[in-house]
Design a protein around this motif. Structure first.
Motif, mmCIF file in Angstrom:
data_model
loop_
_atom_site.group_PDB
_atom_site.id
_atom_site.type_symbol
_atom_site.label_atom_id
_atom_site.label_comp_id
_atom_site.label_asym_id
_atom_site.label_seq_id
_atom_site.Cartn_x
_atom_site.Cartn_y
_atom_site.Cartn_z
ATOM 1 N N MET A 186 0.861 -1.198 0.000
ATOM 2 C CA MET A 186 0.000 0.000 0.000
ATOM 3 C C MET A 186 0.888 1.235 0.000
ATOM 4 S SD MET A 186 -2.788 1.271 2.822
ATOM 5 C CE MET A 186 -3.857 -0.136 2.493
ATOM 6 N N ARG A 187 0.626 2.169 -0.911
ATOM 7 C CA ARG A 187 1.391 3.385 -0.961
ATOM 8 C C ARG A 187 0.921 4.332 0.130
ATOM 9 N NH1 ARG A 187 -0.308 2.875 -6.179
ATOM 10 N NH2 ARG A 187 -1.539 4.790 -5.989
ATOM 11 N N ALA A 188 1.779 5.297 0.498
ATOM 12 C CA ALA A 188 1.486 6.195 1.616
ATOM 13 C C ALA A 188 0.214 6.970 1.372
ATOM 14 C CB ALA A 188 2.663 7.143 1.836
ATOM 15 N N GLU A 189 -0.039 7.361 0.053
ATOM 16 C CA GLU A 189 -1.210 8.181 -0.200
ATOM 17 C C GLU A 189 -2.511 7.407 -0.053
ATOM 18 O OE1 GLU A 189 1.233 7.616 -2.225
ATOM 19 O OE2 GLU A 189 0.602 7.015 -4.243
ATOM 20 N N LEU A 190 -2.469 6.096 0.050
ATOM 21 C CA LEU A 190 -3.664 5.292 0.195
ATOM 22 C C LEU A 190 -4.008 5.031 1.666
ATOM 23 C CD1 LEU A 190 -3.150 2.663 -2.661
ATOM 24 C CD2 LEU A 190 -4.491 4.770 -2.696
ATOM 25 N N GLN A 215 3.197 -0.128 6.194
ATOM 26 C CA GLN A 215 2.632 1.216 6.272
ATOM 27 C C GLN A 215 3.171 2.043 7.441
ATOM 28 O OE1 GLN A 215 0.276 -1.533 6.109
ATOM 29 N NE2 GLN A 215 0.464 -1.379 3.876
ATOM 30 N N LEU A 216 3.954 1.437 8.309
ATOM 31 C CA LEU A 216 4.389 2.124 9.527
ATOM 32 C C LEU A 216 5.124 3.442 9.256
ATOM 33 C CD1 LEU A 216 4.587 2.150 12.597
ATOM 34 C CD2 LEU A 216 6.639 0.712 12.409
ATOM 35 N N PRO A 217 6.118 3.494 8.376
ATOM 36 C CA PRO A 217 6.820 4.775 8.146
ATOM 37 C C PRO A 217 5.884 5.891 7.685
ATOM 38 C CG PRO A 217 8.064 2.952 7.223
ATOM 39 C CD PRO A 217 6.724 2.400 7.588
ATOM 40 N N ALA A 218 4.960 5.548 6.767
ATOM 41 C CA ALA A 218 4.041 6.569 6.260
ATOM 42 C C ALA A 218 3.074 7.031 7.354
ATOM 43 C CB ALA A 218 3.265 6.018 5.064
ATOM 44 N N VAL A 219 2.579 6.095 8.164
ATOM 45 C CA VAL A 219 1.682 6.456 9.265
ATOM 46 C C VAL A 219 2.413 7.328 10.269
ATOM 47 C CG1 VAL A 219 0.350 5.550 11.192
ATOM 48 C CG2 VAL A 219 0.238 4.407 8.981
ATOM 49 N N ARG A 220 3.668 6.969 10.561
ATOM 50 C CA ARG A 220 4.466 7.767 11.501
ATOM 51 C C ARG A 220 4.604 9.202 10.996
ATOM 52 N NH1 ARG A 220 8.335 6.305 15.150
ATOM 53 N NH2 ARG A 220 8.348 4.181 14.321
ATOM 54 N N GLU A 221 4.910 9.345 9.736
ATOM 55 C CA GLU A 221 5.122 10.687 9.162
ATOM 56 C C GLU A 221 3.849 11.524 9.262
ATOM 57 O OE1 GLU A 221 6.334 12.748 4.864
ATOM 58 O OE2 GLU A 221 6.318 10.553 5.109
ATOM 59 N N LYS A 222 2.703 10.931 8.908
ATOM 60 C CA LYS A 222 1.457 11.684 8.916
ATOM 61 C C LYS A 222 1.012 12.022 10.347
ATOM 62 C CE LYS A 222 -0.503 10.226 4.489
ATOM 63 N NZ LYS A 222 -0.650 11.609 3.977
ATOM 64 N N ILE A 223 1.115 11.058 11.251
ATOM 65 C CA ILE A 223 0.695 11.290 12.644
ATOM 66 C C ILE A 223 1.561 12.363 13.277
ATOM 67 C CG2 ILE A 223 0.506 10.273 14.935
ATOM 68 C CD1 ILE A 223 -1.711 9.410 13.081
ATOM 69 N N GLU A 224 2.880 12.289 13.073
ATOM 70 C CA GLU A 224 3.767 13.290 13.645
ATOM 71 C C GLU A 224 3.497 14.676 13.065
ATOM 72 O OE1 GLU A 224 7.675 11.813 12.978
ATOM 73 O OE2 GLU A 224 7.613 10.411 14.704
ATOM 74 N N ASP A 271 -9.588 21.192 19.757
ATOM 75 C CA ASP A 271 -9.652 19.740 19.655
ATOM 76 C C ASP A 271 -9.414 19.320 18.216
ATOM 77 O OD1 ASP A 271 -10.388 19.994 22.254
ATOM 78 O OD2 ASP A 271 -12.448 19.313 22.001
ATOM 79 N N VAL A 272 -8.528 18.334 18.037
ATOM 80 C CA VAL A 272 -8.260 17.779 16.717
ATOM 81 C C VAL A 272 -8.490 16.277 16.789
ATOM 82 C CG1 VAL A 272 -6.560 17.427 14.901
ATOM 83 C CG2 VAL A 272 -6.583 19.577 16.192
ATOM 84 N N GLU A 273 -9.426 15.773 15.987
ATOM 85 C CA GLU A 273 -9.699 14.340 15.972
ATOM 86 C C GLU A 273 -9.111 13.729 14.696
ATOM 87 O OE1 GLU A 273 -13.324 11.115 16.642
ATOM 88 O OE2 GLU A 273 -13.736 13.274 16.602
ATOM 89 N N ILE A 274 -8.216 12.779 14.899
ATOM 90 C CA ILE A 274 -7.550 12.091 13.786
ATOM 91 C C ILE A 274 -8.077 10.661 13.749
ATOM 92 C CG2 ILE A 274 -5.339 11.387 12.812
ATOM 93 C CD1 ILE A 274 -4.045 13.609 14.549
ATOM 94 N N THR A 275 -8.668 10.272 12.622
ATOM 95 C CA THR A 275 -9.240 8.937 12.479
ATOM 96 C C THR A 275 -8.339 8.102 11.573
ATOM 97 O OG1 THR A 275 -11.478 9.796 12.750
ATOM 98 C CG2 THR A 275 -11.250 7.604 11.790
#
Length: 229
Positions: free
Chosen positions: A1-5, A29-38, A16-20
């Motif tokens: 799965m690519r990061a944009e997916l 997907q871990l590196p891409a998730v880490r980048e977006k969450i951070e 308040d910021v809700e991230i789903t």
């Protein structure tokens, strides 16, 4: 799965910021998730709600990621709240349930003010279990109740002794009054013969019982009065 997916949705509610985060997440997907969450959790003084209800974690590595994110958010004086209610996520975060703040929804967190404060001191309440106390709180509450009961007993006992002393004083004063009345009545009954002899001219002197305590002193008082005239 690519990061944009990667399915990550963001709702901004002011402070308040809700991230789903949704989908099947493996180590790929871990590196891409880490980048977006951070990137999304930057900002001091905010509440970040990370909704993981529809996420499926295929590796334990995401726990380390969330711990790192938690440390980063705390360092910027913000708050991280994990949001989910399903048993799969509860089992996944079981090891760290005392580290993360976990709630079923964002509104549940906002309505948990009193419950959170009670939980911090060891008092827990549930619809099924009712009010539960931790052992330390239960022992402290027991000691407090026993101390309060002993204090109340000592106060009642002291008040009882004080009442008994006052009752004894009242009885003694009443007895003393009755004795004085009897003695005064006895003295007044003797006025008749002395009045006929002209000895007693001012009976008001008899009202000062205690100043003139016997007839000898009274006669001496009359004699001294005549000499002064």
């Amino acid at each position: 799965m690519r990061a944009e997916l990667i399915d990550i949705q963001v709702e901004d509610h002011g402070d308040d910021v809700e991230i789903t985060l949704s989908g099947s997440l493996s180590r790929v997907q871990l590196p891409a998730v880490r980048e977006k969450i951070e990137m999304l959790t930057k900002g001091p003084g905010c509440f970040f709600f990370l909704n993981l209800e529809r996420a499926q974690f295929k590796t334990r590595d995401y726990l380390d990621l969330f711990l790192e994110v938690l440390d980063s958010i705390k360092a910027q004086n913000s708050t991280l709240v994990l949001v989910f209610s399903n048993n799969e996520q509860k089992a996944y975060f079981e090891k760290y349930k005392n580290i993360f703040e976990i709630y079923e929804s964002r509104s549940a967190y906002k309505n948990s003010g009193l419950r959170k404060q009670l939980a911090q001191v060891g008092v827990h309440y549930g619809k099924k279990t009712g009010l539960r106390l931790t052992p330390a709180v239960a022992i402290s509450a027991t000691i407090l109740i026993i101390g309060w009961a002993i204090t109340l007993f000592l106060i009642i006992a002291a008040q009882g002794r004080d009442i008994a002393d006052k009752q004894a004083q009242i009885i003694a004063l009443q007895g003393q009054k009755d004795r004085y009345v009897r003695e005064i009545d006895k003295l007044e009954s003797s006025i008749g013969p002395l009045r006929k002899l002209g000895v007693v001219q001012d009976t008001s002197m008899l009202s000062s019982f205690g100043i003139i305590q016997d007839w000898v002193s009274y006669l001496e008082y009359l004699e001294n009065s005549r000499r002064e005239k």
